[in-house]
Design an enzyme around this catalytic site. Structure first.
Site, PDB file in Angstrom:
ATOM      1  N   SER A   1      40.741  47.483  40.076  1.00  0.00           N
ATOM      2  CA  SER A   1      39.372  47.596  40.593  1.00  0.00           C
ATOM      3  C   SER A   1      39.002  48.990  41.064  1.00  0.00           C
ATOM      4  O   SER A   1      37.831  49.321  41.135  1.00  0.00           O
ATOM      5  CB  SER A   1      39.178  46.598  41.729  1.00  0.00           C
ATOM      6  OG  SER A   1      40.020  46.931  42.807  1.00  0.00           O
TER       7      SER A   1
ATOM      8  N   HIS B   1      38.103  40.872  37.526  1.00  0.00           N
ATOM      9  CA  HIS B   1      37.110  41.876  37.113  1.00  0.00           C
ATOM     10  C   HIS B   1      36.875  41.860  35.601  1.00  0.00           C
ATOM     11  O   HIS B   1      36.445  42.871  35.038  1.00  0.00           O
ATOM     12  CB  HIS B   1      37.545  43.276  37.552  1.00  0.00           C
ATOM     13  CG  HIS B   1      37.289  43.556  39.003  1.00  0.00           C
ATOM     14  ND1 HIS B   1      36.039  43.794  39.510  1.00  0.00           N
ATOM     15  CD2 HIS B   1      38.138  43.601  40.052  1.00  0.00           C
ATOM     16  CE1 HIS B   1      36.118  44.000  40.816  1.00  0.00           C
ATOM     17  NE2 HIS B   1      37.383  43.875  41.170  1.00  0.00           N
TER      18      HIS B   1
ATOM     19  N   LYS C   1      32.414  36.729  40.958  1.00  0.00           N
ATOM     20  CA  LYS C   1      31.980  38.010  40.384  1.00  0.00           C
ATOM     21  C   LYS C   1      31.017  37.734  39.214  1.00  0.00           C
ATOM     22  O   LYS C   1      29.877  37.347  39.447  1.00  0.00           O
ATOM     23  CB  LYS C   1      33.191  38.859  40.000  1.00  0.00           C
ATOM     24  CG  LYS C   1      33.935  39.337  41.256  1.00  0.00           C
ATOM     25  CD  LYS C   1      35.083  40.270  41.011  1.00  0.00           C
ATOM     26  CE  LYS C   1      35.618  40.817  42.327  1.00  0.00           C
ATOM     27  NZ  LYS C   1      36.999  40.455  42.631  1.00  0.00           N
TER      28      LYS C   1
HETATM   29  C1  LIG Z   1      37.758  39.912  43.805  1.00  0.00           C
HETATM   30  C2  LIG Z   1      39.186  39.695  43.486  1.00  0.00           C
HETATM   31  C3  LIG Z   1      39.908  38.651  44.067  1.00  0.00           C
HETATM   32  C4  LIG Z   1      39.328  37.768  45.141  1.00  0.00           C
HETATM   33  O1  LIG Z   1      38.418  36.849  44.627  1.00  0.00           O
HETATM   34  P1  LIG Z   1      37.695  35.838  45.637  1.00  0.00           P
HETATM   35  O2  LIG Z   1      37.326  34.681  44.775  1.00  0.00           O
HETATM   36  O3  LIG Z   1      36.522  36.585  46.190  1.00  0.00           O
HETATM   37  O4  LIG Z   1      38.676  35.478  46.692  1.00  0.00           O
HETATM   38  C5  LIG Z   1      41.213  38.451  43.656  1.00  0.00           C
HETATM   39  N1  LIG Z   1      41.795  39.247  42.740  1.00  0.00           N
HETATM   40  C6  LIG Z   1      41.136  40.292  42.193  1.00  0.00           C
HETATM   41  C7  LIG Z   1      41.821  41.154  41.186  1.00  0.00           C
HETATM   42  C8  LIG Z   1      39.815  40.548  42.549  1.00  0.00           C
HETATM   43  O5  LIG Z   1      39.178  41.584  42.021  1.00  0.00           O
END
Ligand SMILES: *Cc1c(COP(=O)(O)O)cnc(C)c1O
Length: 401
Positions: A184, A212, A243
Site C-alpha cells: 500500500s 488493494h 475498499k
Molecule cells: C485495508 C487493508 C486491510 C484491512 O481491511 P479492513 O477490512 O478495513 O479491516 C487488510 N489488509 C490490507 C493489505 C489492507 O490494505
C-alpha cells in the site's frame, strides 16, 4: 507504584512528543459522502487519498440495495454468524465472492483485519512455519503474532531471500508464505509467479491479501492472482469489502480448498466471537459485485486515470515510484518537504497525505496519490497543476529532479 495521574501525564508527554516530531495523526471530518468532491475541515477539496478505487462508495444502485435490505433484513444482527447471525444473503454474498474470485469457498469476517487476525491461529500450530513479507499489512503481522507457528520474514518482494527463509523453515510440518498482493505504500505488486514457483519447490502454501486489488486488478477484477495467471496456485486469499467493493466494511477469506474455509468456520476467533456483517452492508456489497461484473469499464477507468496522472507528473519532472497501480507515490527525499507539499496542496484544494519515517523508510518520504474511477481528466490535471504550483511556492526548497 505510579498513580493514575502519573500515567495520564505520561501519555500527554508522549502525545506532545509526537506532535513536535510532526507525527501526530489528525482527523479531517467530512460533511458529506465519500467522493472526489468533498468538504473537509471546512474546505472544498478534490479527494486523492481514499481507497474508493471504483468510485462505488456513494453509488446510487448500491445505496438503494442497502436501503431495501434495511426494510427486508433489518438494521443489525445482534449475533455472531453461527448462533443467530446468518441470513440467507450472507450465504449469497459468500457464494458470489467465491464465483468472483474463482475459488471454491469463502467465509465473511467483520473486517479484513479480523480475517487476517483469525486465519493463521485457526490453521497452523507450533509445528508449522509462516514466512511473511517484511512490508505486509499490520493485520497480517498481528495475525501471525497470535499464532504459535515459527515466524520467518523475507525482504520485501525479494525471492532470493524468500528461498533462504524456505530453507531455514524446512523442518516445519507445514509452511505458509504470506504476502500482500499490492503493497500500500509503494503500489508495487508482489511477484506472485516467483512466489508460487518457490512454494511448489519447497511444498509450501501461499496466502495473498489482495485488499488493494480485489475488484479492479486482473481481467475480471479478481485481483493479483488473476493478473499474474496464478489463480489456481494460491491457497488462501484474504480481502476487504472496505475498499473497491463499495467501501463499507467487512472482509473475507476465500480458498480453492473448501476444507480451509470449513475449518475457519469452526476455529477462527473473530468469526466465532464478533458480530456478523450488517444486513445493509451485505446487500450493498452484493450489488457492488453485480455492478463490477456488468461494468468492466469502471476498472479500466481507474487504471487509465492512474496512467494519465503518472504520465503528467513525470512530464512535469516529479519523481514517482514506477508502476501501473492506482496507488501513485510522489517521492521527496526530505521528510519536511513532503509534509510542506501536502499542506501546500491542501491550500490549493487537493487532499492527499504525506507519509514519512517511520511509516516509510528514512529518506523515502512521499505523498501518496490514489486514483479512482470517478476522477475526471480535468480533476487529474487540476491535481497535477496544484503539485506544480505547490513546488513553485516552496522553491528553492523542493528539488524533484
Ligand atoms: C485495508 C487493508 C486491510 C484491512 O481491511 P479492513 O477490512 O478495513 O479491516 C487488510 N489488509 C490490507 C493489505 C489492507 O490494505
Amino acid at each position: 507504584m505510579s498513580s493514575v495521574s502519573d500515567f495520564t501525564e505520561g501519555l500527554k508527554a508522549k502525545l506532545t512528543a509526537l506532535e513536535s516530531a510532526g507525527l501526530l495523526k489528525r482527523e479531517r471530518p467530512m460533511t458529506g459522502a465519500q467522493a472526489v468532491d468533498i468538504n473537509a475541515s471546512g474546505k472544498d477539496l478534490l479527494n486523492f487519498c481514499s481507497n474508493n478505487y471504483l468510485g462505488l462508495a456513494n453509488n446510487s444502485q448500491i445505496i438503494s440495495a442497502a436501503k431495501n435490505a434495511l426494510d427486508t433484513y433489518g438494521f443489525g444482527m445482534a449475533s455472531v454468524r453461527f448462533i443467530a447471525g446468518t441470513q440467507s444473503q450472507h450465504i449469497v454474498l459468500e457464494e458470489k465472492l467465491t464465483h468472483f474470485l474463482k475459488t471454491k469457498a469463502t467465509i465473511l469476517f467483520p473486517s479484513c483485519f479480523d480475517a487476517n487476525g483469525g486465519v493463521f491461529e485457526a490453521l497452523l500450530d507450533e509445528n508449522d512455519a509462516i514466512i511473511s513479507d517484511s512490508l505486509n499489512h499490520a493485520s497480517i503481522i498481528d495475525g501471525v503474532r497470535l499464532c504459535k507457528a515459527k515466524r520467518f520474514r523475507y525482504n520485501n518482494r525479494d525471492l532470493a531471500d524468500l528461498e533462504l527463509q524456505l530453507i531455514a523453515a524446512k523442518d516445519a510440518k507445514n509452511i505458509l508464505i504470506v504476502t500482500d498482493g499490492v503493497f500500500s505504500m509503494d503500489g508495487y505488486f508482489a511477484p506472485l509467479e516467483g512466489i508460487c514457483d518457490l512454494a511448489d519447490k519447497y511444498g509450501a502454501l501461499v496466502m495473498v491479501d489482495d485488499s488493494h486489488a480485489t475488484g479492479f486488478i486482473g481481467k475480471t477484477g479478481a485481483g493479483t492472482p488473476e493478473l499474474f495467471g496464478v489463480q489456481d496456485r494460491i491457497d488462501i486469499l484474504s480481502g476487504t469489502l472496505g475498499k473497491a467493493l463499495g467501501g463499507a466494511s467487512g472482509g473475507y477469506i476465500s480458498s480453492r480448498h473448501p476444507a480451509i474455509v470449513d475449518m475457519l468456520r469452526q476455529k477462527a476467533r473473530p468469526y466465532l466471537f464478533s458480530n456478523s456483517v450488517p444486513p445493509m452492508v451485505v446487500a450493498g456489497t452484493i450489488a457492488a459485485l453485480d455492478l463490477i461484473a456488468a461494468n468492466p469499464e469502471l476498472a479500466k477507468k481507474t487504471m487509465e486515470n492512474a496512467a494519465l496522472f503518472r504520465k503528467l507528473m513525470v512530464d512535469n519532472g516529479f519523481d514517482l515510484l514506477p508502476g501501473e497501480h492506482a496507488i501513485v507515490p510522489v517521492m521527496f527525499s526530505d521528510e519536511h518537504v513532503a509534509v510542506s507539499m501536502a499542506k501546500a496542496l491542501f491550500d490549493r484544494g487537493i487532499y492527499a497525505v504525506a507519509f514519512s519515517y517511520p511509516v516509510v523508510p528514512m529518506g523515502k518520504a512521499r505523498i501518496r496519490i490514489q486514483l479512482n474511477a470517478s476522477h475526471t481528466p480535468e480533476e487529474i490535471k487540476a491535481c497535477v497543476k496544484a503539485f506544480v504550483d505547490a513546488r513553485e511556492s516552496l522553491s528553492p526548497v523542493v528539488s524533484t529532479q
